[in-house]
Design a protein around this motif. Structure first.
Motif, PDB file in Angstrom:
ATOM      1  N   GLY A  39       0.774  -1.224   0.000  1.00 50.97           N
ATOM      2  CA  GLY A  39       0.000   0.000   0.000  1.00 50.97           C
ATOM      3  C   GLY A  39       0.810   1.280   0.000  1.00 50.97           C
ATOM      4  O   GLY A  39       0.239   2.366   0.028  1.00 50.97           O
ATOM      5  N   LEU A  40       2.141   1.180  -0.036  1.00 54.00           N
ATOM      6  CA  LEU A  40       2.981   2.378   0.011  1.00 54.00           C
ATOM      7  C   LEU A  40       2.720   3.292  -1.171  1.00 54.00           C
ATOM      8  O   LEU A  40       2.517   4.499  -1.008  1.00 54.00           O
ATOM      9  N   ARG A  41       2.710   2.742  -2.377  1.00 50.94           N
ATOM     10  CA  ARG A  41       2.486   3.570  -3.576  1.00 50.94           C
ATOM     11  C   ARG A  41       1.095   4.194  -3.574  1.00 50.94           C
ATOM     12  O   ARG A  41       0.915   5.327  -3.993  1.00 50.94           O
ATOM     13  N   VAL A  42       0.115   3.453  -3.088  1.00 52.89           N
ATOM     14  CA  VAL A  42      -1.255   3.991  -3.019  1.00 52.89           C
ATOM     15  C   VAL A  42      -1.296   5.150  -2.029  1.00 52.89           C
ATOM     16  O   VAL A  42      -1.926   6.181  -2.298  1.00 52.89           O
ATOM     17  N   ASN A  77       6.703  13.114  -7.452  1.00 57.76           N
ATOM     18  CA  ASN A  77       7.967  12.471  -7.808  1.00 57.76           C
ATOM     19  C   ASN A  77       8.123  11.152  -7.058  1.00 57.76           C
ATOM     20  O   ASN A  77       8.633  10.176  -7.604  1.00 57.76           O
ATOM     21  N   GLY A  78       7.666  11.100  -5.806  1.00 57.72           N
ATOM     22  CA  GLY A  78       7.745   9.875  -5.019  1.00 57.72           C
ATOM     23  C   GLY A  78       6.871   8.759  -5.554  1.00 57.72           C
ATOM     24  O   GLY A  78       7.143   7.579  -5.315  1.00 57.72           O
ATOM     25  N   VAL A  79       5.817   9.110  -6.271  1.00 57.79           N
ATOM     26  CA  VAL A  79       4.932   8.079  -6.838  1.00 57.79           C
ATOM     27  C   VAL A  79       5.660   7.264  -7.910  1.00 57.79           C
ATOM     28  O   VAL A  79       5.490   6.055  -8.000  1.00 57.79           O
ATOM     29  N   TYR A  80       6.508   7.927  -8.698  1.00 57.90           N
ATOM     30  CA  TYR A  80       7.085   7.272  -9.867  1.00 57.90           C
ATOM     31  C   TYR A  80       8.517   6.776  -9.680  1.00 57.90           C
ATOM     32  O   TYR A  80       9.028   6.079 -10.531  1.00 57.90           O
ATOM     33  N   THR A  81       9.177   7.127  -8.596  1.00 56.35           N
ATOM     34  CA  THR A  81      10.574   6.765  -8.450  1.00 56.35           C
ATOM     35  C   THR A  81      10.738   5.332  -7.949  1.00 56.35           C
ATOM     36  O   THR A  81       9.841   4.777  -7.332  1.00 56.35           O
ATOM     37  N   GLN A  82      11.897   4.763  -8.217  1.00 55.47           N
ATOM     38  CA  GLN A  82      12.236   3.427  -7.732  1.00 55.47           C
ATOM     39  C   GLN A  82      13.289   3.488  -6.630  1.00 55.47           C
ATOM     40  O   GLN A  82      13.596   2.481  -6.024  1.00 55.47           O
TER      41      GLN A  82
END
Length: 190
Positions: free
Chosen positions: A61-64, A119-124
Motif C-alpha cells: 500500500g505504500l504507492r497507493v 515524484n515519489g509516486v514514480y521513483t524506484q
C-alpha cells in the motif's frame, strides 16, 4: 576416438581464495541479499542503470498512500490558491479579517510539497521515497502544531478544526508507519 576421463575438480580451501571469490561475486552483483533483504547492486548494473531489476521491498500500500497524499496535497494547494478565504472559513468557522496572501503562500508551499510527492509516486529509489515520506511527516507535524496554537489563541474549538487535527495525527501515524517499514528505522541484524 576414446574420450579421456576428466580430472577431478579441485576445491579451493584457502581463506584468500574465498575472499577473492566473495569480492568477485559482489562486483558482478550475483548471489546476494544483505541482512536487510536488499539485493546488492553491482558496479556494472549501477553504470548501466538497471534499477528495475533491483527494486526495494516496499510495504503493501505504500504507492497507493503516496498517490493519495499527492492528490490531497494538490487539491488543498489549488483550493488555497484559488479560494483562500473560503478555505479559512471552513476550517475555523469565522470570516478572515486580514488579507488572503498568507493563505495563498500556504497554497504555494503545499503545491511545492505536492510536486515532491508526485515524484515519489514514480521513483524506484529507496532514498527518494524515504525523503518524500519524511517531508510529508514533517508537514503533518508542523500543521498540527500551528493549527493547535491558532485554536488556543482564538479561544474556540470548531468541529472542522478538531477533525483537521485528528486527521493530521492519523496521516502522520500512517506516514511514519511506511517510513519505518521502508527500512530507515530498522536496526541491522548481526
Amino acid at each position: 576416438m576414446a574420450s579421456k576421463p576428466h580430472p577431478p575438480l579441485m576445491k579451493k580451501h584457502s581463506q584468500s581464495d574465498l575472499v577473492s571469490r566473495l569480492k568477485t561475486r559482489k562486483i558482478l552483483g550475483v548471489g546476494g541479499e544483505d541482512d536487510d533483504g536488499e539485493v546488492h547492486r553491482s558496479k556494472l548494473s549501477q553504470m548501466l542503470g538497471n534499477d528495475i531489476k533491483y527494486q526495494v521491498r516496499e510495504p503493501v500500500g505504500l504507492r497507493v498512500w503516496i498517490l493519495i497524499s499527492a492528490v490531497a496535497f494538490t487539491v488543498m494547494a489549488l483550493m488555497a490558491l484559488v479560494f483562500p478565504n473560503q478555505l479559512y472559513e471552513v476550517v475555523f468557522e469565522e470570516e478572515i479579517n486580514n488579507p488572503s496572501i498568507s493563505i495563498r503562500l500556504y497554497g504555494g508551499a503545499l503545491l511545492s510539497l505536492s510536486l515532491i510527492l508526485w515524484n515519489g509516486v514514480y521513483t524506484q529509489e529507496k532514498v527518494i521515497i524515504q525523503w518524500t515520506l519524511l517531508s510529508e511527516a514533517c508537514y503533518f507535524s508542523v500543521q498540527f502544531l500551528v493549527t493547535s496554537v491558532t485554536l488556543v489563541e482564538m479561544g474556540s474549538l470548531p468541529n472542522a478544526a478538531i477533525l483537521l487535527l485528528l486527521s493530521r495525527v492519523l496521516f502522520l501515524l500512517v506516514t511514519l508507519f511506511y517510513y519505518y517499514h521502508l527500512g530507515r528505522g530498522r536496526p541491522k541484524k548481526i
